[in-house]
Scaffold this active site. Structure first.
Site, short mmCIF file in Angstrom:
data_model
loop_
_atom_site.label_atom_id
_atom_site.label_comp_id
_atom_site.label_asym_id
_atom_site.label_seq_id
_atom_site.Cartn_x
_atom_site.Cartn_y
_atom_site.Cartn_z
N LYS A 17 0.83 -1.21 0.00
CA LYS A 17 0.00 0.00 0.00
C LYS A 17 0.86 1.27 0.00
O LYS A 17 0.67 2.16 -0.82
CB LYS A 17 -0.92 0.03 1.24
CG LYS A 17 -1.82 -1.18 1.40
CD LYS A 17 -2.71 -1.08 2.63
CE LYS A 17 -1.99 -1.10 3.97
NZ LYS A 17 -1.31 -2.37 4.28
N ARG A 59 -10.07 0.71 8.21
CA ARG A 59 -9.54 -0.56 8.68
C ARG A 59 -10.58 -1.38 9.40
O ARG A 59 -10.28 -2.48 9.85
CB ARG A 59 -8.40 -0.26 9.64
CG ARG A 59 -7.07 -0.84 9.22
CD ARG A 59 -6.08 -0.42 10.29
NE ARG A 59 -4.85 -1.11 10.16
CZ ARG A 59 -3.82 -0.69 9.42
NH1 ARG A 59 -3.90 0.41 8.72
NH2 ARG A 59 -2.72 -1.40 9.40
N ARG A 64 11.98 -4.91 5.43
CA ARG A 64 11.70 -3.51 5.04
C ARG A 64 12.52 -2.52 5.87
O ARG A 64 12.71 -2.69 7.06
CB ARG A 64 10.22 -3.23 5.25
CG ARG A 64 9.87 -1.75 5.16
CD ARG A 64 8.40 -1.49 5.15
NE ARG A 64 7.72 -1.97 6.33
CZ ARG A 64 6.40 -1.98 6.46
NH1 ARG A 64 5.63 -1.56 5.48
NH2 ARG A 64 5.85 -2.42 7.55
N ARG A 112 14.32 1.17 10.82
CA ARG A 112 13.32 0.10 10.70
C ARG A 112 12.19 0.38 11.67
O ARG A 112 12.40 0.98 12.72
CB ARG A 112 13.96 -1.26 11.01
CG ARG A 112 14.89 -1.69 9.89
CD ARG A 112 15.53 -3.05 10.11
NE ARG A 112 16.60 -3.23 9.14
CZ ARG A 112 16.50 -3.98 8.03
NH1 ARG A 112 15.41 -4.64 7.76
NH2 ARG A 112 17.52 -4.06 7.18
N ARG A 132 -0.59 -8.31 13.62
CA ARG A 132 -1.16 -7.35 12.66
C ARG A 132 -1.98 -8.10 11.60
O ARG A 132 -3.01 -7.61 11.14
CB ARG A 132 -0.05 -6.53 12.02
CG ARG A 132 0.46 -5.43 12.95
CD ARG A 132 1.85 -4.96 12.60
NE ARG A 132 1.99 -4.45 11.26
CZ ARG A 132 3.16 -4.28 10.66
NH1 ARG A 132 4.30 -4.56 11.30
NH2 ARG A 132 3.22 -3.81 9.42
#
Ligand code: AP5
Ligand code: MG
Ligand code: ZN
Length: 217
Positions: free
Chosen positions: A13, A88, A127, A160, A172
């Site tokens: 996203k 959400r 990531r 991070r 999550r």
């Protein structure tokens, strides 16, 4: 043009919203980024957000709806916006529809980035981002052109996210399955939901998204 990008943690996203922001001149509204800014500022909301985000849970609907309602009325959203991480929950989706109707506008595109769950942990754990300009990278899938140097601003410090560890990612994903996935049928019923293969290369995903936004998808 008012757009929602939907998908689980690590779906892409944020990566895609940044590219569309540049291509269409409308801002990315990431509620996750807004909450991370609140954490950095040390505000009361930030203190709560830190606990909730570290646990991989969701912030209260009322607070998030208010945050977005304030944000979409700012000048830079006059031509539209790209929602990343909001809504959400079904309650947030309903509140968004109500708010947009009240403001005399509505949604143009709701696009789900479809991804295999097994790929997500790998994406998230690898990531990182530039500490100065925030540009996003990945240990395997999106390395800077010169090792250790940001492509965009030349900085050599990276960061991070504290919630990007395997344990929190699992929580999550569970929050996504239980609380966020139910908004897919909500938009499907309104015949506004489209899907893009989020497992494709980053550039390919962008191409598919643009096809939809340009009316061809
Ligand atoms: P948020 O920041 O929104 O996190 P998230 O939904 O978990 O999503 P991510 O940012 O992890 O994933 P992404 O889809 O943006 O992936 P990305 O593009 O970076 O929310 C964080 C927390 O805030 C929540 O847990 C919650 O507590 C709270 N919160 C936020 N909004 C809320 C709301 N509305 N209500 C309540 N609480 C809220 O990509 C991931 C990695 O993969 C990158 O490294 C990228 O380079 C790589 N990658 C991307 N696409 C590809 C591809 N096609 N191929 C290979 N690699 C790829
Ligand atoms: Mg993101
Ligand atoms: Zn940078």
């Amino acid at each position: 043009m008012n757009i929602i990008l939907l998908g689980p943690p690590g779906a892409g996203k944020g990566t895609q919203a940044k590219r569309l922001e540049d291509a269409y001149g409308i801002p990315q509204l990431s509620t996750g980024d807004m909450l991370r800014e609140a954490v950095t500022s040390g505000s009361e909301i930030g203190q709560k957000a830190k606990q909730v985000m570290d646990a991989g849970e969701l912030m209260p609907d009322g607070l998030m709806v208010k945050m977005i309602e304030d944000r979409i009325q700012q000048k830079d959203c006059a031509k539209g916006f790209i929602l990343d991480g909001f809504p959400r929950t079904v309650a947030q989706a309903e509140a968004l529809d109500e708010m947009l109707a009240r403001l005399g506008t509505g949604l143009d595109h709701v696009i789900e980035l479809k991804v295999d769950e097994e790929a997500l942990v790998e994406r998230i754990v690898g990531r990182y981002a530039c500490a100065r300009c925030g540009a996003g990278y990945h240990d395997m899938f999106q390395k800077p052109k010169v090792d250790g140097v940001c492509d965009y601003c030349g900085a050599t410090q990276f960061k991070r996210r504290p919630d990007d560890n395997e344990e929190t990612v699992r929580a999550r994903m569970e929050a996504y399955r239980d609380q966020t996935a139910p908004i897919l049928p909500y938009y499907k019923e309104k015949s506004i939901l489209k899907q893009v293969d989020g497992m494709a290369d980053i550039d390919e995903v962008t191409t598919e998204l643009k096809k939809i936004l340009n009316g061809g998808g």
